[in-house]
Design a protein around this motif. Structure first.
Motif, PDB file in Angstrom:
ATOM      1  N   GLY A   1      -1.459   9.523   6.804  1.00  0.00           N
ATOM      2  CA  GLY A   1      -1.245   8.085   5.306  1.00  0.00           C
ATOM      3  C   GLY A   1      -1.756   8.548   4.366  1.00  0.00           C
ATOM      4  N   ARG A   2      -2.999   9.339   4.532  1.00  0.00           N
ATOM      5  CA  ARG A   2      -2.948  10.039   2.700  1.00  0.00           C
ATOM      6  C   ARG A   2      -1.852  10.883   1.869  1.00  0.00           C
ATOM      7  N   ALA A   3      -1.008  11.210   2.900  1.00  0.00           N
ATOM      8  CA  ALA A   3       0.156  12.100   2.268  1.00  0.00           C
ATOM      9  C   ALA A   3       1.065  10.722   2.025  1.00  0.00           C
ATOM     10  N   TYR A   4       1.088   9.636   2.934  1.00  0.00           N
ATOM     11  CA  TYR A   4       2.148   8.551   2.584  1.00  0.00           C
ATOM     12  C   TYR A   4       1.544   7.626   0.728  1.00  0.00           C
ATOM     13  N   ALA A   5       0.177   6.962   0.937  1.00  0.00           N
ATOM     14  CA  ALA A   5      -0.692   6.212   0.169  1.00  0.00           C
ATOM     15  C   ALA A   5      -0.834   7.500  -1.378  1.00  0.00           C
ATOM     16  N   ALA A   6      -0.805   8.381  -1.606  1.00  0.00           N
ATOM     17  CA  ALA A   6      -0.475   9.370  -2.077  1.00  0.00           C
ATOM     18  C   ALA A   6       0.826   9.259  -2.942  1.00  0.00           C
ATOM     19  N   TYR A   7       2.108   9.589  -2.119  1.00  0.00           N
ATOM     20  CA  TYR A   7       3.216  10.033  -1.998  1.00  0.00           C
ATOM     21  C   TYR A   7       3.173   8.421  -3.298  1.00  0.00           C
ATOM     22  N   GLY A   8       2.761   7.099  -2.920  1.00  0.00           N
ATOM     23  CA  GLY A   8       3.267   5.973  -3.028  1.00  0.00           C
ATOM     24  C   GLY A   8       3.232   5.785  -5.093  1.00  0.00           C
ATOM     25  N   ALA A   9       1.997   6.536  -5.364  1.00  0.00           N
ATOM     26  CA  ALA A   9       1.945   7.187  -6.954  1.00  0.00           C
ATOM     27  C   ALA A   9       3.326   7.886  -7.602  1.00  0.00           C
ATOM     28  N   ILE A  10       3.476   8.365  -6.336  1.00  0.00           N
ATOM     29  CA  ILE A  10       4.677   9.094  -7.567  1.00  0.00           C
ATOM     30  C   ILE A  10       5.860   8.161  -7.639  1.00  0.00           C
ATOM     31  N   TYR A  11       5.803   7.609  -6.211  1.00  0.00           N
ATOM     32  CA  TYR A  11       7.351   6.759  -5.718  1.00  0.00           C
ATOM     33  C   TYR A  11       7.232   5.675  -7.564  1.00  0.00           C
ATOM     34  N   ILE A  12       6.239   5.062  -7.585  1.00  0.00           N
ATOM     35  CA  ILE A  12       5.337   3.886  -8.394  1.00  0.00           C
ATOM     36  C   ILE A  12       5.808   4.433 -10.015  1.00  0.00           C
ATOM     37  N   MET A  13       5.339   6.301  -9.918  1.00  0.00           N
ATOM     38  CA  MET A  13       6.425   6.555 -11.158  1.00  0.00           C
ATOM     39  C   MET A  13       7.424   6.467 -11.535  1.00  0.00           C
ATOM     40  N   SER A  14       8.194   7.074  -9.583  1.00  0.00           N
ATOM     41  CA  SER A  14       9.722   7.060 -10.428  1.00  0.00           C
ATOM     42  C   SER A  14      10.812   5.786 -10.456  1.00  0.00           C
ATOM     43  N   ALA A  15       9.909   4.198 -10.080  1.00  0.00           N
ATOM     44  CA  ALA A  15      10.635   3.411 -10.341  1.00  0.00           C
ATOM     45  C   ALA A  15       9.555   3.211 -12.368  1.00  0.00           C
ATOM     46  N   ILE A  16       9.281   3.505 -11.651  1.00  0.00           N
ATOM     47  CA  ILE A  16       9.179   3.260 -14.002  1.00  0.00           C
ATOM     48  C   ILE A  16      10.200   3.446 -14.785  1.00  0.00           C
ATOM     49  N   PHE A  17      10.389   4.888 -14.535  1.00  0.00           N
ATOM     50  CA  PHE A  17      11.162   5.311 -14.963  1.00  0.00           C
ATOM     51  C   PHE A  17      12.821   5.502 -14.569  1.00  0.00           C
TER      52      PHE A  17
END
Length: 107
Positions: free
Chosen positions: A56-72
């Motif tokens: 759950g922590r790995a997935y939650a922290a990944y969400g931040a990187i996914y958001i960054m990727s989506a903005i790019f």
């Protein structure tokens, strides 16, 4: 290592999801699904490389990187330059992901 795994996972997830988008929305061949499925499997595997102790922590922290990727992606693929609110929101998410992943925890 975690950041590289997350970036790889984000690229694999976006590529896999785009393959389905191309098939369903752009009229591409169903053969697009084969690399798309492989990419989504790679995405799931890469998340297992993160040493967080909890999925759950790995997935939650990944969400931040996914958001960054989506903005790019918004900027690079769609030609829409992110505004300051996009960038502020992305920064907040990245900070939150870092706290979730690397915050001190009792042993």
């Amino acid at each position: 290592m975690a950041v590289l795994a997350y970036i790889g996972a984000a690229l694999a997830e976006i590529a896999g999801c785009f393959a389905f988008w191309a098939w369903l929305k752009l009229g591409k061949s169903p053969w697009w699904l084969l690399p798309g499925i492989a990419s989504l499997c790679l995405f799931a595997y890469l998340l297992t490389l993160v040493e967080s102790g909890n999925a759950g922590r790995a997935y939650a922290a990944y969400g931040a990187i996914y958001i960054m990727s989506a903005i790019f992606w918004l900027w690079a693929a769609e030609g829409v330059r992110p505004d300051r609110w996009d960038m502020i929101g992305m920064g907040i998410c990245l900070l939150g992901g870092a706290v979730i992943l690397w915050g001190p925890r009792p042993a």
